[in-house]
Enzyme design. Structure first.
Site, PDB file in Angstrom:
ATOM      1  N   ASN A  56       0.701  -1.062  -0.279  1.00  0.00           N
ATOM      2  CA  ASN A  56       0.155  -0.110   0.018  1.00  0.00           C
ATOM      3  C   ASN A  56       0.287   1.431  -0.302  1.00  0.00           C
ATOM      4  O   ASN A  56      -0.037   2.324  -0.407  1.00  0.00           O
ATOM      5  CB  ASN A  56      -0.692  -0.144   1.746  1.00  0.00           C
ATOM      6  N   GLY A  57       2.501   1.268   0.048  1.00  0.00           N
ATOM      7  CA  GLY A  57       3.196   2.762   0.030  1.00  0.00           C
ATOM      8  C   GLY A  57       3.326   3.289  -1.177  1.00  0.00           C
ATOM      9  O   GLY A  57       2.476   2.442  -2.186  1.00  0.00           O
ATOM     10  N   ILE A  59       5.469   3.942  -3.249  1.00  0.00           N
ATOM     11  CA  ILE A  59       6.050   3.647  -4.349  1.00  0.00           C
ATOM     12  C   ILE A  59       5.727   1.807  -4.973  1.00  0.00           C
ATOM     13  O   ILE A  59       4.969   1.784  -6.091  1.00  0.00           O
ATOM     14  CB  ILE A  59       7.996   3.278  -3.558  1.00  0.00           C
ATOM     15  N   LYS A  70      18.975   1.194   5.796  1.00  0.00           N
ATOM     16  CA  LYS A  70      19.203   0.826   4.543  1.00  0.00           C
ATOM     17  C   LYS A  70      19.719   0.063   4.031  1.00  0.00           C
ATOM     18  O   LYS A  70      19.816  -0.557   3.049  1.00  0.00           O
ATOM     19  CB  LYS A  70      18.883   2.276   3.269  1.00  0.00           C
TER      20      LYS A  70
HETATM   21  P1  NDP Z   1       5.448   4.278   2.760  1.00  0.00           P
HETATM   22  O1  NDP Z   1       5.651   4.631   3.389  1.00  0.00           O
HETATM   23  O2  NDP Z   1       4.720   4.996   1.236  1.00  0.00           O
HETATM   24  O3  NDP Z   1       5.195   2.916   1.963  1.00  0.00           O
HETATM   25  C1  NDP Z   1       6.039   2.034   3.074  1.00  0.00           C
HETATM   26  C2  NDP Z   1       5.433   0.781   3.350  1.00  0.00           C
HETATM   27  O4  NDP Z   1       6.438  -0.327   4.081  1.00  0.00           O
HETATM   28  C3  NDP Z   1       3.992   0.839   3.172  1.00  0.00           C
HETATM   29  O5  NDP Z   1       3.314  -0.261   2.809  1.00  0.00           O
HETATM   30  C4  NDP Z   1       4.207   0.917   4.818  1.00  0.00           C
HETATM   31  O6  NDP Z   1       3.340   0.555   5.552  1.00  0.00           O
HETATM   32  C5  NDP Z   1       5.385  -0.687   4.953  1.00  0.00           C
HETATM   33  N1  NDP Z   1       5.879  -0.352   6.648  1.00  0.00           N
HETATM   34  C6  NDP Z   1       6.966   0.493   6.977  1.00  0.00           C
HETATM   35  N2  NDP Z   1       7.261  -0.162   8.196  1.00  0.00           N
HETATM   36  C7  NDP Z   1       6.727  -1.231   8.749  1.00  0.00           C
HETATM   37  C8  NDP Z   1       6.657  -2.138   9.775  1.00  0.00           C
HETATM   38  N3  NDP Z   1       7.442  -1.715  10.269  1.00  0.00           N
HETATM   39  N4  NDP Z   1       6.021  -3.089   9.422  1.00  0.00           N
HETATM   40  C9  NDP Z   1       5.719  -3.059   8.376  1.00  0.00           C
HETATM   41  N5  NDP Z   1       5.439  -2.793   7.318  1.00  0.00           N
HETATM   42  C10 NDP Z   1       6.228  -1.400   7.213  1.00  0.00           C
HETATM   43  O7  NDP Z   1       7.190   5.281   2.194  1.00  0.00           O
HETATM   44  P2  NDP Z   1       7.734   4.449   0.238  1.00  0.00           P
HETATM   45  O8  NDP Z   1       6.849   4.331  -0.611  1.00  0.00           O
HETATM   46  O9  NDP Z   1       8.289   5.906  -0.432  1.00  0.00           O
HETATM   47  O10 NDP Z   1       8.939   3.634   0.206  1.00  0.00           O
HETATM   48  C11 NDP Z   1       8.226   2.100   0.097  1.00  0.00           C
HETATM   49  C12 NDP Z   1      10.390   1.418  -0.010  1.00  0.00           C
HETATM   50  O11 NDP Z   1      11.057   2.300  -0.470  1.00  0.00           O
HETATM   51  C13 NDP Z   1      11.153   1.739   1.123  1.00  0.00           C
HETATM   52  O12 NDP Z   1      11.161   0.924   1.606  1.00  0.00           O
HETATM   53  C14 NDP Z   1      11.529   2.964   1.186  1.00  0.00           C
HETATM   54  O13 NDP Z   1      12.956   2.621   1.830  1.00  0.00           O
HETATM   55  C15 NDP Z   1      12.083   2.909   0.089  1.00  0.00           C
HETATM   56  N6  NDP Z   1      12.635   4.901  -0.204  1.00  0.00           N
HETATM   57  C16 NDP Z   1      11.990   5.243  -0.220  1.00  0.00           C
HETATM   58  C17 NDP Z   1      12.181   6.414  -1.109  1.00  0.00           C
HETATM   59  C18 NDP Z   1      11.851   7.784  -1.064  1.00  0.00           C
HETATM   60  O14 NDP Z   1      11.894   8.549  -1.044  1.00  0.00           O
HETATM   61  N7  NDP Z   1      10.394   7.687  -0.972  1.00  0.00           N
HETATM   62  C19 NDP Z   1      13.946   6.524  -1.491  1.00  0.00           C
HETATM   63  C20 NDP Z   1      14.690   5.127  -1.339  1.00  0.00           C
HETATM   64  C21 NDP Z   1      14.118   4.421  -1.000  1.00  0.00           C
HETATM   65  P3  NDP Z   1       2.204   1.124   6.301  1.00  0.00           P
HETATM   66  O15 NDP Z   1       1.482   1.820   5.430  1.00  0.00           O
HETATM   67  O16 NDP Z   1       1.099   0.518   6.917  1.00  0.00           O
HETATM   68  O17 NDP Z   1       3.011   1.943   7.593  1.00  0.00           O
END
Ligand code: NDP
Length: 343
Positions: A9-10, A12, A168
């Protein structure tokens, strides 16, 4: 055969899902709650999408049920779940441990329940795995796909961004270590996608809220700055469009040239003043309603004030044209302004 996507659901990951479904992949999307699953299923409305609930990735058995029940149909795994937060003072509990344990957990579940059929594992890592905050700020340095930050578990706990960067690095290192240690028992190959700061629209307009995901919120804050405000960070950020980041994940599923690679994704450097300048240039509705800051403080076109990011190899390997800074910010700003009824 299916693609398993964690953190589905994030920001990206939803773009990854959209591109996978557009290519007719079957997708098993892991989210933390039934409510989040229902939201995804409703928005995508696609019979090729199924959701599983993985409530707590800090538990090393977190993914066992999901893989026990679905393992035989999973050919690809994209591990995108990891904490991206701007509010915690417990860095180990809320950032480092979930990032590292989540990675160990999903790898171990594949090994236990899907080692015969998983062929590719894609980790969403980060530019943050490659350099420390301090080295990033040093214009004499440069980094590329082979770089690793010098953070240790202890030295990364000075600030939230240090801790995130450490998380990371350590999570990505788990992946490469696992592959090395399990060479005889697993058959999957690995690619990591290491994006810089990711910007762009949400997949669905109804995901636009007053507070967006951490990186898009940077731009959202800028386009709501009160007239006269000049007090904001001018730290230059390497930037990349979310659709390009998703595309790299999807390409890595079946492009043999990406096996064993780290894909360093960035297409330019901008600071918050640049975001504001682009916003005012491209959305006249903001003129007179939002701060202009100090336009000459924009970074674009000036000598590099931070370390050089060299991702020539990544761009060559991926072979597609990355979207521009204007595209990243405009696509995001347009969606927010539409949501607010301003355009
Ligand atoms: P989001 O916060 O939108 O997405 C993060 C996702 O990880 C969500 O689905 C979230 O679930 C889940 N998550 C976070 N913490 C936990 C936890 N403790 N247990 C279970 N699920 C968890 O961020 P992004 O889409 O930006 O990030 C996605 C990935 O990309 C990550 O790995 C991030 O490190 C990486 N990234 C992002 C960048 C950016 O600029 N945005 C740059 C480089 C890498 P929930 O919604 O339930 O919290």
């Amino acid at each position: 055969m299916s693609v398993f996507v964690s953190g589905a659901n994030g920001f990206i990951a939803q773009h990854i899902l959209a591109q996978l479904l557009a290519k007719d992949y079957n997708v098993i999307a892991a989210v933390r709650s039934q409510e989040k699953a229902d939201g995804l299923l409703k928005n995508f409305d696609n019979p090729n999408l199924q959701c599983v609930i993985v409530p707590d990735i800090t538990k090393l058995e977190a993914f066992d049920d999901a893989f026990k029940n679905n393992g035989s149909k999973i050919k690809y795994v994209i591990h995108a779940a990891s904490p991206v937060t701007d509010h915690t003072d417990n860095f180990e509990r809320d950032i480092l441990i979930p990032a590292v344990n989540g990675t160990k957990a999903i790898l171990n579940s594949i090994k236990k329940y899907a080692s015969k059929n998983v062929e590719r594992f894609i980790q969403t890592s980060s530019l943050a795995a490659l350099t420390t905050v301090q080295d990033y700020a040093n214009p004499k340095l440069s980094f590329n796909e082979k770089s690793w930050s010098t953070y240790t578990w202890e030295s990364c706990q000075g600030s939230m961004f240090d801790a995130y960067s450490g998380s990371k690095k350590f999570a990505e290192q788990e992946v490469w270590k696992f592959a090395e240690e399990n060479r005889d028992t697993i058959k999957f190959s690995i690619t990591t996608v290491n994006p810089a700061f990711v910007f762009g629209p949400q997949v669905f307009d109804n995901e636009v809220k007053s507070k967006l995901n951490v990186t898009c919120q940077i731009v959202n804050d800028m386009i709501h700055l009160p007239i006269g405000a000049t007090d904001f960070s001018l730290n230059p950020l390497y930037c990349v469009h979310v659709e390009d980041v998703a595309k790299a994940h999807v390409q890595a599923l079946d492009d043999p040239t990406l096996v064993g690679k780290r894909l360093l994704m960035s297409n330019g450097l901008a600071n918050r003043q640049d975001m504001l300048n682009i916003a005012h240039d491209d959305f006249p509705i903001l003129n007179g309603n939002v701060a202009v800051g100090t336009p000459s403080n924009g970074f674009i076109g000036k000598p590099l004030p931070v370390a050089t990011l060299d991702n020539t190899d990544t761009k060559q390997l991926l072979g597609f044209q990355f979207k521009s800074l204007n595209d990243m910010f405009d696509d995001l700003i347009r969606q927010v302004l539409k949501h607010e009824g301003k355009i």
